[in-house]
Design a protein around this motif. Structure first.
Motif, PDB file in Angstrom:
ATOM      1  N   ASN C  91      62.455  20.957 -52.437  1.00  0.00           N
ATOM      2  CA  ASN C  91      61.775  19.629 -52.395  1.00  0.00           C
ATOM      3  C   ASN C  91      63.250  18.557 -52.217  1.00  0.00           C
ATOM      4  O   ASN C  91      63.804  18.262 -53.308  1.00  0.00           O
ATOM      5  CB  ASN C  91      61.315  19.366 -53.626  1.00  0.00           C
ATOM      6  CG  ASN C  91      60.399  18.039 -53.543  1.00  0.00           C
ATOM      7  OD1 ASN C  91      60.393  17.238 -52.447  1.00  0.00           O
ATOM      8  ND2 ASN C  91      59.462  17.815 -54.341  1.00  0.00           N
ATOM      9  N   ILE C  92      63.831  18.355 -50.881  1.00  0.00           N
ATOM     10  CA  ILE C  92      64.822  17.760 -50.890  1.00  0.00           C
ATOM     11  C   ILE C  92      64.707  16.630 -49.783  1.00  0.00           C
ATOM     12  O   ILE C  92      63.637  16.523 -49.444  1.00  0.00           O
ATOM     13  CB  ILE C  92      66.152  18.775 -50.368  1.00  0.00           C
ATOM     14  CG1 ILE C  92      65.597  19.517 -48.973  1.00  0.00           C
ATOM     15  CG2 ILE C  92      66.447  19.831 -51.235  1.00  0.00           C
ATOM     16  CD1 ILE C  92      66.582  20.433 -48.447  1.00  0.00           C
ATOM     17  N   PHE C  93      66.018  15.845 -49.255  1.00  0.00           N
ATOM     18  CA  PHE C  93      65.566  14.980 -48.506  1.00  0.00           C
ATOM     19  C   PHE C  93      66.394  15.589 -47.006  1.00  0.00           C
ATOM     20  O   PHE C  93      67.499  15.410 -46.645  1.00  0.00           O
ATOM     21  CB  PHE C  93      66.631  13.774 -48.660  1.00  0.00           C
ATOM     22  CG  PHE C  93      66.069  13.096 -50.001  1.00  0.00           C
ATOM     23  CD1 PHE C  93      65.171  12.289 -50.247  1.00  0.00           C
ATOM     24  CD2 PHE C  93      66.832  13.463 -51.202  1.00  0.00           C
ATOM     25  CE1 PHE C  93      64.564  11.826 -51.469  1.00  0.00           C
ATOM     26  CE2 PHE C  93      66.466  13.200 -52.754  1.00  0.00           C
ATOM     27  CZ  PHE C  93      65.463  12.113 -52.639  1.00  0.00           C
ATOM     28  N   PRO C  94      65.340  15.769 -46.156  1.00  0.00           N
ATOM     29  CA  PRO C  94      65.826  16.682 -44.923  1.00  0.00           C
ATOM     30  C   PRO C  94      66.874  16.012 -44.029  1.00  0.00           C
ATOM     31  O   PRO C  94      67.707  16.642 -43.414  1.00  0.00           O
ATOM     32  CB  PRO C  94      64.642  16.965 -44.235  1.00  0.00           C
ATOM     33  CG  PRO C  94      63.582  16.171 -44.912  1.00  0.00           C
ATOM     34  CD  PRO C  94      63.899  15.727 -46.152  1.00  0.00           C
ATOM     35  N   MET C  95      66.471  14.580 -44.108  1.00  0.00           N
ATOM     36  CA  MET C  95      67.312  13.863 -42.927  1.00  0.00           C
ATOM     37  C   MET C  95      68.666  13.326 -43.471  1.00  0.00           C
ATOM     38  O   MET C  95      69.667  12.981 -42.661  1.00  0.00           O
ATOM     39  CB  MET C  95      66.595  12.580 -42.386  1.00  0.00           C
ATOM     40  CG  MET C  95      65.177  13.030 -41.950  1.00  0.00           C
ATOM     41  SD  MET C  95      65.062  12.879 -40.174  1.00  0.00           S
ATOM     42  CE  MET C  95      65.591  11.416 -39.887  1.00  0.00           C
ATOM     43  N   LEU C  96      68.786  13.274 -44.920  1.00  0.00           N
ATOM     44  CA  LEU C  96      70.094  12.696 -45.344  1.00  0.00           C
ATOM     45  C   LEU C  96      70.951  13.916 -45.517  1.00  0.00           C
ATOM     46  O   LEU C  96      70.931  15.298 -45.515  1.00  0.00           O
ATOM     47  CB  LEU C  96      69.741  12.289 -46.644  1.00  0.00           C
ATOM     48  CG  LEU C  96      68.842  11.254 -46.651  1.00  0.00           C
ATOM     49  CD1 LEU C  96      68.660  10.417 -48.181  1.00  0.00           C
ATOM     50  CD2 LEU C  96      69.108   9.887 -45.789  1.00  0.00           C
ATOM     51  N   SER C  97      72.370  13.833 -45.372  1.00  0.00           N
ATOM     52  CA  SER C  97      73.481  14.745 -45.727  1.00  0.00           C
ATOM     53  C   SER C  97      73.383  15.109 -47.056  1.00  0.00           C
ATOM     54  O   SER C  97      73.030  14.430 -47.953  1.00  0.00           O
ATOM     55  CB  SER C  97      74.724  14.159 -45.119  1.00  0.00           C
ATOM     56  OG  SER C  97      75.418  13.472 -46.183  1.00  0.00           O
ATOM     57  N   GLN C 100      75.119  12.682 -49.363  1.00  0.00           N
ATOM     58  CA  GLN C 100      74.585  11.329 -49.377  1.00  0.00           C
ATOM     59  C   GLN C 100      73.417  11.510 -50.434  1.00  0.00           C
ATOM     60  O   GLN C 100      73.345  10.310 -51.078  1.00  0.00           O
ATOM     61  CB  GLN C 100      74.001  10.814 -47.809  1.00  0.00           C
ATOM     62  CG  GLN C 100      73.895   9.329 -47.928  1.00  0.00           C
ATOM     63  CD  GLN C 100      72.928   9.075 -46.947  1.00  0.00           C
ATOM     64  OE1 GLN C 100      72.750   9.843 -45.981  1.00  0.00           O
ATOM     65  NE2 GLN C 100      72.468   7.570 -46.640  1.00  0.00           N
ATOM     66  N   GLN C 101      72.709  12.573 -50.157  1.00  0.00           N
ATOM     67  CA  GLN C 101      71.549  12.489 -51.112  1.00  0.00           C
ATOM     68  C   GLN C 101      71.926  12.780 -52.669  1.00  0.00           C
ATOM     69  O   GLN C 101      71.391  12.101 -53.565  1.00  0.00           O
ATOM     70  CB  GLN C 101      70.553  13.247 -50.770  1.00  0.00           C
ATOM     71  CG  GLN C 101      70.766  15.097 -50.387  1.00  0.00           C
ATOM     72  CD  GLN C 101      69.695  15.872 -49.679  1.00  0.00           C
ATOM     73  OE1 GLN C 101      68.656  16.053 -50.549  1.00  0.00           O
ATOM     74  NE2 GLN C 101      69.799  15.720 -48.443  1.00  0.00           N
ATOM     75  N   ILE C 104      73.387   9.330 -53.829  1.00  0.00           N
ATOM     76  CA  ILE C 104      71.959   8.467 -54.133  1.00  0.00           C
ATOM     77  C   ILE C 104      71.524   8.886 -55.370  1.00  0.00           C
ATOM     78  O   ILE C 104      70.930   7.971 -56.289  1.00  0.00           O
ATOM     79  CB  ILE C 104      70.826   8.418 -53.110  1.00  0.00           C
ATOM     80  CG1 ILE C 104      71.330   8.201 -51.791  1.00  0.00           C
ATOM     81  CG2 ILE C 104      69.576   7.754 -53.384  1.00  0.00           C
ATOM     82  CD1 ILE C 104      70.640   8.085 -50.441  1.00  0.00           C
ATOM     83  N   ARG C 128      78.711  17.059 -45.497  1.00  0.00           N
ATOM     84  CA  ARG C 128      78.225  16.296 -44.512  1.00  0.00           C
ATOM     85  C   ARG C 128      76.964  16.688 -43.555  1.00  0.00           C
ATOM     86  O   ARG C 128      76.666  16.038 -42.651  1.00  0.00           O
ATOM     87  CB  ARG C 128      79.344  16.090 -43.444  1.00  0.00           C
ATOM     88  CG  ARG C 128      80.723  15.480 -44.278  1.00  0.00           C
ATOM     89  CD  ARG C 128      81.440  14.598 -43.262  1.00  0.00           C
ATOM     90  NE  ARG C 128      81.800  13.436 -43.938  1.00  0.00           N
ATOM     91  CZ  ARG C 128      82.425  12.325 -43.830  1.00  0.00           C
ATOM     92  NH1 ARG C 128      82.143  11.995 -42.289  1.00  0.00           N
ATOM     93  NH2 ARG C 128      82.418  11.260 -44.438  1.00  0.00           N
ATOM     94  N   PRO C 130      73.154  17.488 -42.542  1.00  0.00           N
ATOM     95  CA  PRO C 130      71.797  17.085 -42.795  1.00  0.00           C
ATOM     96  C   PRO C 130      71.303  18.344 -43.501  1.00  0.00           C
ATOM     97  O   PRO C 130      71.395  19.271 -43.243  1.00  0.00           O
ATOM     98  CB  PRO C 130      71.258  16.770 -41.714  1.00  0.00           C
ATOM     99  CG  PRO C 130      72.360  16.575 -40.477  1.00  0.00           C
ATOM    100  CD  PRO C 130      73.404  17.419 -41.072  1.00  0.00           C
ATOM    101  N   GLU C 133      69.542  21.140 -41.895  1.00  0.00           N
ATOM    102  CA  GLU C 133      70.266  22.126 -41.025  1.00  0.00           C
ATOM    103  C   GLU C 133      71.209  23.152 -41.664  1.00  0.00           C
ATOM    104  O   GLU C 133      71.827  24.049 -41.229  1.00  0.00           O
ATOM    105  CB  GLU C 133      71.118  21.280 -39.975  1.00  0.00           C
ATOM    106  CG  GLU C 133      70.367  20.540 -39.085  1.00  0.00           C
ATOM    107  CD  GLU C 133      71.302  19.507 -38.322  1.00  0.00           C
ATOM    108  OE1 GLU C 133      72.639  20.069 -38.183  1.00  0.00           O
ATOM    109  OE2 GLU C 133      70.647  18.492 -37.537  1.00  0.00           O
ATOM    110  N   ASP C 143      68.486  21.915 -53.801  1.00  0.00           N
ATOM    111  CA  ASP C 143      67.498  21.408 -54.837  1.00  0.00           C
ATOM    112  C   ASP C 143      67.957  21.182 -56.106  1.00  0.00           C
ATOM    113  O   ASP C 143      67.487  20.256 -57.045  1.00  0.00           O
ATOM    114  CB  ASP C 143      66.222  21.999 -54.604  1.00  0.00           C
ATOM    115  CG  ASP C 143      64.856  21.793 -55.168  1.00  0.00           C
ATOM    116  OD1 ASP C 143      64.908  21.203 -56.089  1.00  0.00           O
ATOM    117  OD2 ASP C 143      63.958  21.881 -54.452  1.00  0.00           O
TER     118      ASP C 143
END
Ligand SMILES: Nc1ncnc2c1ncn2[C@@H]1O[C@H](COP(=O)(O)OP(=O)(O)O)[C@@H](O)[C@H]1O
Ligand SMILES: [Mg+2]
Lengths: 334, 282, 236
Positions: C91-97, C100-101, C104, C128, C130, C133, C143
């Motif tokens: 359960n992560i933020f797929p589009m953020l590096s 970055q996540q 945040i 860096r 995403p 990937e 996670d």
């Protein structure tokens, strides 16, 4: 998950746009805008360009919602219309000073969008598209039927007071002035959006867009940041509506219509809604295309539709996405 | 009053024919077809061309068949090839198709309003509760009831209908159970657009034909689909009748409520139960 | 100090329709303890973590963090009180590096410690990229990293090694034990690999059909006949 974004890094996370570079770009764009009326002599051209900039503002507003919240809206014209109507009705009835009317015309849609955003942000995908469509059409129906408000479907012409913010207001209906005003606002708006996207609030909103549940479990509130994005996006649409109403001295229910929301959405998608600049570039491309397609004006909606179909199928990242990919490929080869 | 109720049923019947097509397509492809109103409009124009030449019933037939064919193409070229994409992308494409179809019709038939003739067989009026009522309107009610009955029987008593109901409830389960969703969808989408063609022709004599005639009724049928419970066939039927009545009675007695109430219902339902739409299931 | 209670669940109930997934579970984890939570699939382990972390609220039972009743608090509020969790399904933020996540995440709790967490979990080289990937194993560690940012005082880990190879999961176990000791984090760990559980846990709670079947230290649980029949089987 974002609707129109497969793969690639979102602009929000890209460190490419450094603040200083941004400011330099914005300054160059502003100078270009001020110079434009001196370079282009055709009033018609300037007038068309002015309209294109209004479109670009509305498209940017729709695109920003996709970029930051991952939500596709079919009702962004609601805020465009609300901005235009609030100003037109207040000024026409002399209910308040023009300056105050401007502030109201911007504050009202922003506030409405913020409140709606508190609820709408939870709703994704097709449901969100239908929801915004319904809200936009509800506004349209009100403007259409409420004849006492602004003459219903006939629309209402109104006169600007002689001076607004100390300037001669008739200048605002002169294309060679309005084109500079609108362009300046567009550039500043894009700059502001880029700064917002890189701000904490913007990044938290991007995290909520990506995965709202996890955003809660890392300790963030997930209702306020998306609602702020709705508010900002509505503010942009309201600015566009306000400018158009001022420029034309006329408001009509079409300002709320879903075909306007839809065409702004198309511009945003074609330009590349994952990029802050994408929607505006999409609007400019359609403007140029429309000029070329002059002889085929009859076919214009079909051209727009075909471009949309082709772009979504062949280059889902839009024009800016394509340019960016091409740029990276070139750099790798060099 | 009785006449007003009947008029409400007429409009409700037309809405049902359109909405049920949307429900069929949504059930299998989880996509709201924005081009549905344009197909309704195109069907109407095709029927009109033949009807104006004196072949009213042939026009009906050709229109239905042509729209079925368009639907099959739509399914294969758009819905099938994009099924792995986010549904909202497909929705956008149907929006693009709407613009294309409107232009095709504008270029072919022009922008002028056209009036669709009533077939000779159904011309004239009957007297109901002391007032005259056009036979043609009764015909519309009969057609929608026949379609509703036929569809209900098909869904309930045939194997294919069973699959459609299963797929509408849960497309994943169906594909796991080895049902060929693509083949099923070809038939179902074709049927849905054929119904759009049918309603276009049947509605023709009631409305004036114009390239944008589909827009208004499309929004109303969206409202019907949402109020009917997002993908429910029976729900669409009752919602169509409800909206038909609100539309007619409301326009006479409470114009404000008649305009806003359907929208408010739709907005309320979408907020209350957004998960009915696949786009938010993710 | 070791007597202080870090997290406590009292009489926790959870119904799905008519089905009782948790039937009045009590659980108490002392400060600094690594507690294993084991039991067959469907026992209610994830559901218990969901209740403790605030994913589900409004059913009978109380949750206390450091003696404070947090039963009505939302997940984000519990996180800010030092209760963090990871997820069984990544359960992560797929589009953020990656970086970055984590950054945040740090804003909500501590402002700092992002580099440290990336270092500890071997994510620095991927900063860096995403998240969509990077490899599955890296995503599992991301996670976990999202939960570790800001050095939470209590960690609820729902099968952090799910889907990892044996080597990967043992590597993760080592990192976990090491961090828990150094940062003095209280951990409630759901894990199926008994070797991992027995090697790093101070105590074990066994759930079965929504009830606590047994509780005790490693030796006691291994010897418990009911646990062996219900879950461990003969190979343990
Ligand atoms: N959302 C849900 N709806 C209905 N039943 C659920 C739901 N989530 C879990 N359950 C049921 O609750 C029980 C406990 O599930 P879970 O806590 O995931 O078990 P574990 O993590 O121990 O494998 C299972 O029987 C499961 O089927
Ligand atoms: Mg589990």
């Amino acid at each position: 998950m974002t609707a129109l974004s497969q793969g690639d890094v979102p602009a929000a996370s890209s460190p490419l746009l450094k603040t200083r570079g941004l400011l330099a770009m914005a300054l160059a764009a502003l100078l270009l805008g001020v110079a434009a009326p001196r370079l282009v002599s055709s009033q018609l051209m300037l007038s068309l360009a002015t309209q294109a900039i209004f479109d670009a503002l509305l498209a940017t507003s729709v695109g920003f919602l996709v970029l930051q919240n991952g939500r596709v809206s079919f009702g962004q014209a609601a805020f465009f219309g609300l901005g235009g109507y609030a100003f037109g009705v207040l000024v026409a009835r002399g209910l308040m000073a023009a300056e105050l009317a401007v502030l109201t015309a911007l504050a009202l849609p922003t506030l409405v969008a913020f409140l709606l955003g508190l609820v709408f942000a939870r709703i994704a995908g097709v449901a969100h598209a239908m929801l915004t469509l319904a809200v936009g059409q509800a506004f349209y129906e009100i403007a259409f039927r409420w004849r006492e408000l602004a003459k219903g479907d006939d629309g209402m012409a109104f006169n600007l007071p002689p001076r607004i913010f100390g300037f001669d207001s008739s200048l605002l209906q002169d294309p060679s002035v309005m084109v500079v005003v609108a362009w300046t606002i567009l550039v500043l708006a894009l700059l502001g959006l880029a700064l917002f996207a890189n701000s904490r609030m913007g990044q938290i909103a991007a995290a909520v867009r990506d995965n709202a549940e996890r955003a809660r479990f890392i300790g963030h509130d997930t209702t306020i940041p998306p609602a702020i994005v709705y508010a900002i996006s509505a503010l942009l649409a309201a600015i566009a509506g306000l400018l158009q109403a001022t420029y034309n001295g006329y408001i009509a229910p079409q300002m709320f219509h879903w075909s306007l929301s839809g065409s702004a959405l198309i511009m945003a998608v074609v330009g590349g809604a994952q990029f802050i600049l994408g929607p505006a570039i999409g609007a400019v491309c359609f403007f140029i295309l429309k000029d070329f397609a002059g002889r085929f004006a009859e076919y214009w909606p079909a051209i727009v539709g075909s471009v949309l179909v082709i772009v979504t199928l062949v280059m889902p990242q839009g024009i800016v996405g394509l340019l960016k990919a091409g740029w990276f490929r070139m750099r790798r080869q060099a | 009053m009785a006449i007003q109720l009947l008029n409400g049923i007429v409009y409700g019947g037309l809405l049902y024919l359109l909405a049920v097509g949307l429900v069929l397509i949504f059930g299998l492809r989880e996509v709201v077809n924005f081009a549905h109103g344009a197909l309704f409009m195109l069907g109407s124009y095709i029927g009109f061309t033949l009807a104006a030449a004196g072949h009213w019933w042939l026009g009906l037939l050709v229109s239905v068949v042509a729209m079925a064919a368009v639907g099959c193409l739509l399914d294969v070229l758009v819905f099938r090839s994009l099924r792995k994409h986010d549904h909202i992308v497909t929705v956008l494409i149907t929006f693009g198709l709407l613009l294309i179809l409107e232009t095709v019709v504008t270029v072919t038939w022009g922008k002028a309003y056209l009036s669709y003739p009533v077939p000779k067989l159904l011309d004239g009026t009957v007297t109901i509760a002391g007032s005259p009522f056009p036979i043609y309107r009764l015909f519309i009610i009969v057609v929608s009831l026949l379609v509703a009955g036929g569809l209900a029987a098909w869904l309930r008593y045939t194997r294919m209908g069973l699959y459609v109901r299963a797929a509408s409830t849960n497309a994943h389960v169906t594909s796991i159970q080895g049902i060929d969703v693509d083949r099923l969808s070809l038939v179902v989408v074709g049927l849905g657009t054929a119904l759009a063609g049918l309603s276009g022709v049947v509605a023709g004599p009631l409305l004036t034909l114009s390239p944008t005639m589909g827009n208004y009724i499309l929004i109303d049928s969206f409202i019907v689909v949402v109020i009917g419970g997002l993908g429910s066939f029976a729900g669409a039927f009752f919602a169509a009748l409800l909206i038909g009545q609100i539309h007619n009675l409301g326009a006479i007695y409470l114009p404000w409520a008649a305009t806003m109430l359907p929208f408010l219902l739709m907005i309320g339902i979408l907020i209350w139960r957004p998960t009915g739409f696949a786009g938010s299931r993710t | 100090m070791s007597e202080a209670i870090a997290i406590q669940g009292i009489g926790i109930e959870r119904r799905y329709g008519g089905f009782r997934a948790l039937k009045g579970v009590d659980i108490t984890v002392r400060r600094g303890e690594i507690r294993g939570l084991i039991g067959p699939n469907g026992a209610g382990k994830s559901t218990l973590i969901d209740v403790l972390s605030g994913r589900v609220r409004g059913q009978p039972g109380q949750v206390l963090i450091d003696g404070r009743d947090v039963s009505r608090l939302k997940p984000q509020e519990r996180r800010r009180l030092g209760l963090a969790r990871s997820f069984q399904r990544t359960n992560i933020f797929p589009m953020l590096s990656v970086e970055q996540q984590l950054r945040i995440a740090s804003w909500a709790v501590a402002e700092a410690g992002v580099e440290e967490v990336m270092e500890e979990l071997n994510l620095t080289a991927l900063a860096r990229m995403p998240a969509a990937e990077i490899s599955y194993g890296d995503q599992r560690r991301l996670d976990l990293a999202l939960a570790l940012v800001g050095r939470p005082s209590v960690l609820l880990l729902d099968e952090p090694a799910a889907g990892l190879t044996v080597e990967e999961s043992h590597g993760l176990a080592t990192i976990l034990r090491d961090l828990a000791n150094r940062w003095n984090v209280t951990v409630l760990l759901v894990e199926h690999d008994m070797q991992v559980v027995f090697s790093i846990c101070d105590g074990i709670t066994v759930l079965h059909l929504g009830e606590t079947l047994a509780e005790g230290n490693v030796a006691e649980i291994r010897a418990d006949q009911r646990v062996v029949t219900a879950y461990l089987g003969t190979e343990a």
